[in-house]
Design a protein around this motif. Structure first.
Motif, short mmCIF file in Angstrom:
data_model
loop_
_atom_site.label_atom_id
_atom_site.label_comp_id
_atom_site.label_asym_id
_atom_site.label_seq_id
_atom_site.Cartn_x
_atom_site.Cartn_y
_atom_site.Cartn_z
N GLY A 29 -29.25 -17.17 2.15
CA GLY A 29 -28.58 -15.88 1.56
C GLY A 29 -28.26 -14.79 3.03
O GLY A 29 -27.21 -14.08 2.67
N SER A 30 -28.69 -15.01 4.13
CA SER A 30 -28.07 -14.35 5.16
C SER A 30 -27.24 -15.09 6.29
O SER A 30 -27.48 -15.00 7.41
N ALA A 31 -26.65 -16.20 5.72
CA ALA A 31 -26.23 -17.01 6.51
C ALA A 31 -24.91 -16.42 7.29
O ALA A 31 -24.21 -15.65 6.93
N THR A 32 -24.79 -16.95 8.48
CA THR A 32 -23.63 -16.35 9.62
C THR A 32 -22.40 -17.01 8.83
O THR A 32 -22.39 -18.16 8.55
N VAL A 33 -21.07 -16.52 8.71
CA VAL A 33 -20.03 -16.91 8.33
C VAL A 33 -19.14 -17.73 9.40
O VAL A 33 -19.13 -17.42 10.62
N PRO A 34 -19.20 -19.12 9.13
CA PRO A 34 -18.44 -20.03 10.03
C PRO A 34 -16.95 -19.61 10.37
O PRO A 34 -16.38 -19.05 9.40
N GLU A 35 -16.76 -20.11 11.46
CA GLU A 35 -15.23 -19.74 11.84
C GLU A 35 -14.18 -20.64 11.03
O GLU A 35 -13.36 -20.34 10.85
N MET A 36 -14.74 -21.93 11.13
CA MET A 36 -14.04 -23.01 10.24
C MET A 36 -15.04 -23.84 9.41
O MET A 36 -16.03 -24.08 10.20
N ILE A 37 -14.60 -24.56 8.74
CA ILE A 37 -15.35 -25.46 7.84
C ILE A 37 -14.44 -26.94 7.61
O ILE A 37 -13.30 -26.62 7.06
N LEU A 38 -14.89 -27.90 8.21
CA LEU A 38 -14.19 -29.14 8.08
C LEU A 38 -14.82 -30.08 6.97
O LEU A 38 -15.95 -30.51 7.37
N LYS A 39 -14.10 -30.58 5.83
CA LYS A 39 -14.65 -31.66 5.24
C LYS A 39 -14.23 -32.99 5.85
O LYS A 39 -13.19 -33.22 6.03
N CYS A 40 -15.34 -33.94 5.31
CA CYS A 40 -15.26 -35.34 5.57
C CYS A 40 -15.64 -35.88 4.28
O CYS A 40 -16.71 -35.97 3.82
N PRO A 41 -14.91 -36.68 3.55
CA PRO A 41 -15.18 -37.24 2.23
C PRO A 41 -16.18 -38.41 2.65
O PRO A 41 -16.33 -38.89 3.74
N ALA A 42 -16.98 -38.71 1.65
CA ALA A 42 -18.02 -39.69 1.49
C ALA A 42 -17.41 -40.84 2.20
O ALA A 42 -16.14 -41.47 1.92
N SER A 43 -18.07 -41.81 2.82
CA SER A 43 -18.01 -43.14 3.58
C SER A 43 -16.59 -43.19 4.23
O SER A 43 -16.05 -44.20 4.11
N THR A 44 -16.18 -42.28 5.00
CA THR A 44 -14.97 -42.15 5.74
C THR A 44 -15.09 -41.58 7.08
O THR A 44 -16.18 -40.93 7.52
N THR A 45 -14.08 -41.57 7.83
CA THR A 45 -13.94 -41.06 9.25
C THR A 45 -12.53 -40.18 9.23
O THR A 45 -11.49 -40.80 8.64
N VAL A 46 -12.68 -38.81 9.46
CA VAL A 46 -11.44 -38.15 9.52
C VAL A 46 -11.17 -37.40 10.92
O VAL A 46 -12.40 -36.93 11.39
N THR A 47 -10.01 -37.19 11.18
CA THR A 47 -9.71 -36.51 12.41
C THR A 47 -8.80 -35.56 12.20
O THR A 47 -7.68 -35.55 11.46
N TYR A 48 -9.19 -34.18 12.77
CA TYR A 48 -8.35 -32.97 12.75
C TYR A 48 -7.83 -32.63 14.00
O TYR A 48 -8.53 -32.49 15.09
#
Length: 123
Positions: A65-84
């Motif tokens: 409920g009192s979480a710090t807001v992230p600067e950014m959120i990066l999603k990685c789908p199941a069973s994969t590797t992703v590069t941003y």
């Protein structure tokens, strides 16, 4: 978990950090201001999506409920590797911290079931 750091001599990012098990506790990539250029997320051991949250904060509260807001959120789908890649970089004024969760947004407190490996190139 612990973050290991290596010094690089490249045009985009002078340091490489590797987190072997991104979970619901915030781990420090850099304990001062910096710029993120590349992030690789290896979620190959999980059958669900994982979200890596980046915080520009010295001691962020992850999820709830009192979480710090992230600067950014990066999603990685199941069973994969992703590069941003960020050609101009993403600037952090205070610190660079990350946490790995199974929910996007500011809520969610559950760590991924298996290890999520995160590699970051930064200044």
């Amino acid at each position: 978990m612990s973050v290991s750091t290596v010094t690089l001599s490249t045009r985009f990012g002078a340091y490489f950090a590797k987190e072997d098990d991104a979970d619901n506790s915030a781990d420090t990539i850099k304990a001062s201001s910096g710029t993120v250029y590349t992030v690789e997320i290896n979620n190959s051991n999980n059958s669900a999506n994982s979200y890596i949250k980046f915080y520009d904060h010295a001691s962020p509260t992850v999820g709830g409920g009192s979480a710090t807001v992230p600067e950014m959120i990066l999603k990685c789908p199941a069973s994969t590797t992703v590069t941003y890649q960020f050609a101009l970089g993403i600037a952090f004024a205070t610190q660079i911290k990350i946490a790995g969760l199974t929910a996007g947004g500011t809520d969610g407190t559950t760590s991924p079931t298996s290890n999520v490996i995160v590699k970051v190139i930064y200044d």
